[in-house]
Every structure is written in C-alpha cells, then in structure tokens.
Write an enzyme that holds these catalytic residues in place. Sequence first.
Site, PDB file in Angstrom:
ATOM      1  N   SER A   1      44.038 -26.114  14.460  1.00 40.63           N
ATOM      2  CA  SER A   1      42.906 -26.605  15.239  1.00 40.63           C
ATOM      3  C   SER A   1      41.656 -25.752  15.093  1.00 40.63           C
ATOM      4  O   SER A   1      40.566 -26.189  15.436  1.00 40.63           O
ATOM      5  CB  SER A   1      43.286 -26.694  16.722  1.00 40.63           C
ATOM      6  OG  SER A   1      43.674 -25.427  17.227  1.00 40.63           O
TER       7      SER A   1
ATOM      8  N   ASP B   1      36.872 -23.125  25.010  1.00 39.18           N
ATOM      9  CA  ASP B   1      37.734 -23.824  25.962  1.00 39.18           C
ATOM     10  C   ASP B   1      38.930 -22.986  26.408  1.00 39.18           C
ATOM     11  O   ASP B   1      39.870 -23.512  26.986  1.00 39.18           O
ATOM     12  CB  ASP B   1      38.227 -25.145  25.368  1.00 39.18           C
ATOM     13  CG  ASP B   1      39.021 -24.957  24.078  1.00 39.18           C
ATOM     14  OD1 ASP B   1      39.239 -23.796  23.677  1.00 39.18           O
ATOM     15  OD2 ASP B   1      39.417 -25.969  23.469  1.00 39.18           O
TER      16      ASP B   1
ATOM     17  N   HIS C   1      39.930 -21.742  21.868  1.00 41.49           N
ATOM     18  CA  HIS C   1      39.118 -21.894  20.662  1.00 41.49           C
ATOM     19  C   HIS C   1      37.737 -21.280  20.911  1.00 41.49           C
ATOM     20  O   HIS C   1      37.346 -21.047  22.052  1.00 41.49           O
ATOM     21  CB  HIS C   1      38.987 -23.370  20.284  1.00 41.49           C
ATOM     22  CG  HIS C   1      40.302 -24.047  20.081  1.00 41.49           C
ATOM     23  ND1 HIS C   1      40.961 -24.713  21.112  1.00 41.49           N
ATOM     24  CD2 HIS C   1      41.099 -24.153  18.991  1.00 41.49           C
ATOM     25  CE1 HIS C   1      42.100 -25.193  20.651  1.00 41.49           C
ATOM     26  NE2 HIS C   1      42.215 -24.866  19.368  1.00 41.49           N
TER      27      HIS C   1
END
Length: 357
Positions: free
Chosen positions: A34, A324, A327
């Site tokens: 991600s 967040d 990340h």
Amino acid sequence: MRCRLLVLLVLVAHTRPPAAVAREYAAIFNFGDSLADAGNLCVDGIPDYLATARLPYGMTYFGYPTGRVSDGRLVVDFIAQELGLPLLPPSKAKNATFHRGANFAARGLGHAVWSSGSLHTQIEWFQDMKPKLCSSPQECRELFRRSLFIVGEFGGNDYGSTLFSFRPMLEVHDLVPHIVDSIGRGIEKLIAEGAVELVVPGVMPNGCFPMYLSMFPKPPEMYGARSGCIKELNTLSWAHNAALQRKIAELRAKHPGVRIIYADYYTPTIQFVLHAEKYGFLKQKPRACCGAPGVGEYNFNLTSKCGEPGAYSCDDPSNHWSWDGIHLTEASYGHIAKGWLYGPFADPPILDNKHLG
C-alpha cells in the site's frame, strides 16, 4: 465516487521536463504494497469495504481519491516525475498503455486487511504483461535493461499481520530471514528477465506510527526518550533492514553487472519525528493528520479510520508526516523520493553521479 485514475492519469501524464534529468530510463516497473499502490484494488470501482479510496484520500494533488493511500502522490510518483516519465498506471487498468512502465503494487488479493499481493504474485503479473510491452524476448530484455525496477517495500504487512495476531515478538523476529530470502528470490527473478537497475526499499520504523502506538501501549521505559516510538517495534524494523542490506550485498557480488540500490524508508521517517521542523512538519508526538479526535493522543481510532464516518483530515497535510496513522503524507513521500534520487536516503542514490559518469 469511483476511482478515476485509470485513463486520467495516463492521459494527463503529469511529468516534469526531462531536460534536467541526468539519467534517462525507458520505463519504471514498480512492485510493492500500500505504500506504492496506485489503485490496483479499485480499477473496477470502489469496493464497499475500501475506505482508503474515498475522500480525503487524494485531496492534496489529485483532488479526488485515486486508490493511493495518502493525501496525494507517493514516492514512485515523485520519482517518475523527476525522471520525466508519466505517472505509472496500475497494472490492472483497462485501456492503459504500459510502454513507459506499470505499477504492480497492490494492497490485497482478497478482502483481508493484511493480504498484500506478494512480490512473486506481482512478478507473475509482470510476466503476463510482457506481450503488451514487447514483441520478442530480445526486445523485452532490451526494454528491461533500460528500465528502473522498484522492488518494494515488502515485509511490513507480514510483520503487521503477525503482530496483530498477538504473536510473541521472538516469533515475529523469526520471520525476518524468510521474508528477506523471499525478497532476494524475487530480485533474482527480475534479473533473469533482464533487469539491471533495481531499487530495493527497506521497511519503515513501525514503532513510530500512530496505529501501532495506539494499539500496543507499553510501559514508559519501552518508548524512545526523544522519539516517543516503541523501541521493540523499531528494533524489528531495523533487524529486517539490516538483513535486507546483507542480502543485497550478496546479490551484488553474485550479479556484478547489475546495480542494486538499497532505499531507506527508516531513516527519513525517524528524522521526521526527531527533526520535524527541518522538513516543515509540526513538532509534536506522532499524530495522524487524518483520523478521529478524542481517542488517545495519536489521532487514531481503529473504528473510525481515515475515510470512515467520524474521521476528518487536518487542515494542512503538508505540515504532518503521518497521513492516516500507518501511511505517510505526500509531503513526506516527496522528501523520501528526493533522498532516494540524490541521497542521502539510498545506497547508492538512483541518480548517482559516479554511476552516471
């Protein structure tokens, strides 16, 4: 709102002029999780469970969610722009052209939070794409010889899934050699395909991230005195990165005609915490820009994560390093990309003057 990155990113092709680029690459092929996913998980629309493909994700640069798990661009985006290449389309994008590269990074092959598309699965996707890229094995090898391969990071999700299963820390450490060996095998698969320039990132210091700080509270002595990070989690990340650098040294000796770059996520992230003002960030305890207020001091709430009801974004993501809680912000990724391209956060830097000769 659907993920509108597919054709838009290819057509708009945000680039920087190549005139200032010291090294020209024909293409970039990116693999990862991600931290590098440009939207492979939402090429057919936003799954109901995927909060990361809703605003405020994407708010800073694109103005809408693209599938990137940040407020804007990722490291690979900054690298592509600096090299004068278009932003890489997700490898699963429909009606996209991949002759300047593709992004195979993916957060999951299923609905599981930690089910990241493995490096070896992504390499299979890459091999399946070859007929779209070149018409013969010789043409493929020539293209790959002139391309930059970014391989990772990998490992963060493996450690995370084990930690969230509340396994003993010694058991988590036992994974390190297996994960690093798997990364090494993946690198050699790409070398066998013709890759001669590879960037291999390490993992981040998980002990500094609001999600881990919120979910694994520790006695005071288990936090770094200056950083406030969880020491044993950062030790795990450090152990992985040290083992990965040893593996890279082995592969360099085995493949002397191949340039393998170790790319550092760990050091810049620690610097964001310890020397926030130097990078334009607020001096504060690790705190998510996008999260839910009123639950602990890190602005992270597992039941109201960024993109979910009850969460909100800070007014200015550019002065936060954590987006967040797990990340990074676009601003952070920009600093890291510069450090990978020109130093000091890569060994050697991608645009290394000695190499460019």
